[in-house]
Design a protein around this motif. Sequence first.
Motif, PDB file in Angstrom:
ATOM      1  N   UNK A 115       0.823  -1.097  -0.173  1.00 42.99           N
ATOM      2  CA  UNK A 115      -0.066   0.123   0.060  1.00 42.99           C
ATOM      3  C   UNK A 115       0.995   1.368  -0.247  1.00 42.99           C
ATOM      4  N   UNK A 116       0.799   2.051  -0.941  1.00 39.12           N
ATOM      5  CA  UNK A 116       1.555   3.310  -1.100  1.00 39.12           C
ATOM      6  C   UNK A 116       0.930   4.416  -0.547  1.00 39.12           C
ATOM      7  N   UNK A 117      -0.411   4.453  -0.266  1.00 42.84           N
ATOM      8  CA  UNK A 117      -1.148   5.794   0.213  1.00 42.84           C
ATOM      9  C   UNK A 117      -2.586   5.044   0.738  1.00 42.84           C
ATOM     10  N   UNK A 118      -2.805   5.480   1.985  1.00 44.49           N
ATOM     11  CA  UNK A 118      -4.290   5.085   2.575  1.00 44.49           C
ATOM     12  C   UNK A 118      -4.678   6.393   3.373  1.00 44.49           C
ATOM     13  N   UNK A 119      -5.486   7.417   2.445  1.00 47.63           N
ATOM     14  CA  UNK A 119      -6.080   8.526   2.930  1.00 47.63           C
ATOM     15  C   UNK A 119      -7.445   8.314   3.352  1.00 47.63           C
ATOM     16  N   UNK A 159       1.854  -2.810 -11.485  1.00 47.77           N
ATOM     17  CA  UNK A 159       0.673  -2.305 -11.909  1.00 47.77           C
ATOM     18  C   UNK A 159       0.431  -1.486 -10.462  1.00 47.77           C
ATOM     19  N   UNK A 160       0.112  -0.128 -10.650  1.00 51.50           N
ATOM     20  CA  UNK A 160      -0.464   0.738  -9.731  1.00 51.50           C
ATOM     21  C   UNK A 160      -1.770   0.944  -9.803  1.00 51.50           C
ATOM     22  N   UNK A 161      -2.644   0.905  -8.654  1.00 53.57           N
ATOM     23  CA  UNK A 161      -4.103   1.041  -8.653  1.00 53.57           C
ATOM     24  C   UNK A 161      -4.228   2.416  -7.533  1.00 53.57           C
ATOM     25  N   UNK A 177     -10.888   0.519  -1.209  1.00 54.63           N
ATOM     26  CA  UNK A 177      -9.701   0.687  -0.268  1.00 54.63           C
ATOM     27  C   UNK A 177      -8.311   0.221  -0.767  1.00 54.63           C
ATOM     28  N   UNK A 178      -7.248   0.677  -0.104  1.00 54.81           N
ATOM     29  CA  UNK A 178      -5.946   0.180  -0.550  1.00 54.81           C
ATOM     30  C   UNK A 178      -5.693  -1.322  -0.806  1.00 54.81           C
ATOM     31  N   UNK A 179      -6.576  -1.974   0.171  1.00 55.36           N
ATOM     32  CA  UNK A 179      -6.397  -3.496  -0.048  1.00 55.36           C
ATOM     33  C   UNK A 179      -6.927  -3.970  -1.291  1.00 55.36           C
ATOM     34  N   UNK A 180      -8.381  -3.391  -1.496  1.00 55.84           N
ATOM     35  CA  UNK A 180      -9.224  -3.853  -2.711  1.00 55.84           C
ATOM     36  C   UNK A 180      -8.252  -3.353  -3.984  1.00 55.84           C
ATOM     37  N   UNK A 181      -7.383  -2.301  -3.968  1.00 57.79           N
ATOM     38  CA  UNK A 181      -6.835  -1.767  -5.078  1.00 57.79           C
ATOM     39  C   UNK A 181      -5.501  -2.725  -5.357  1.00 57.79           C
ATOM     40  N   UNK A 182      -4.988  -3.233  -4.107  1.00 51.34           N
ATOM     41  CA  UNK A 182      -3.991  -4.091  -4.190  1.00 51.34           C
ATOM     42  C   UNK A 182      -4.434  -5.413  -4.996  1.00 51.34           C
TER      43      UNK A 182
END
Length: 200
Positions: A115-119, A159-161, A177-182
């Motif tokens: 996870x790169x960002x989680x705002x 790949x970056x989401x 969420x960052x988890x779902x994007x991952x």
Amino acid sequence: MRKIFFLPFLGLLIQSCSFPHYIIQNRAQTTGLDFTRGKWLINDIDCPGNVYKELTLMSYKDFGNYLQDRLFRLYDVKGIILPPKIDFNPSKKFLKEIKKGCIGFDYFINIRAGKLKEDIGGIDLTPHNNSNKTRTNESEVLIEVYDLNLTEIIYSQKVIGTTTIANDNQDVHFSKTSRSLLLGAYNKIINDIDKRSIKN
């Protein structure tokens, strides 16, 4: 009557949604993998704890669909000697060291996710007049495959989401969420591999 009520609600829901964007980083990777031969070893995945089990099961299932009994997990094989962390884009010299530690294997799969960002959460209730900045969730997944006999990287993709909430007039936002994007970024790479690869 229900339809009349539902349509405005649907419009509001769509307005409140922040849709994810996935960017494939390595456009130079135009080939897939040849799954018709060889013995394959998948490394222990370097990823956040809350997605480790799911991503481990998914990757073993996805690659196993192509390889069946020719795919092995690192921690299921005795006698493997490897450093605790294998960095991406390893040198030829390092690939030779991996080969020495994985005698009998032809290919090595290396996966890293983070996870790169989680705002923001899945539902964000921050009043629009209390937020004057753009907020972002962002995750990345990298998958590399090494040919241990040729000591070469034969597949490398990242790949970056991302999903973003800008300052607008909405007080409620729905977003990945960052988890779902991952997990979404991981699936993008698997789809890329599936499209380009040679399968049994």
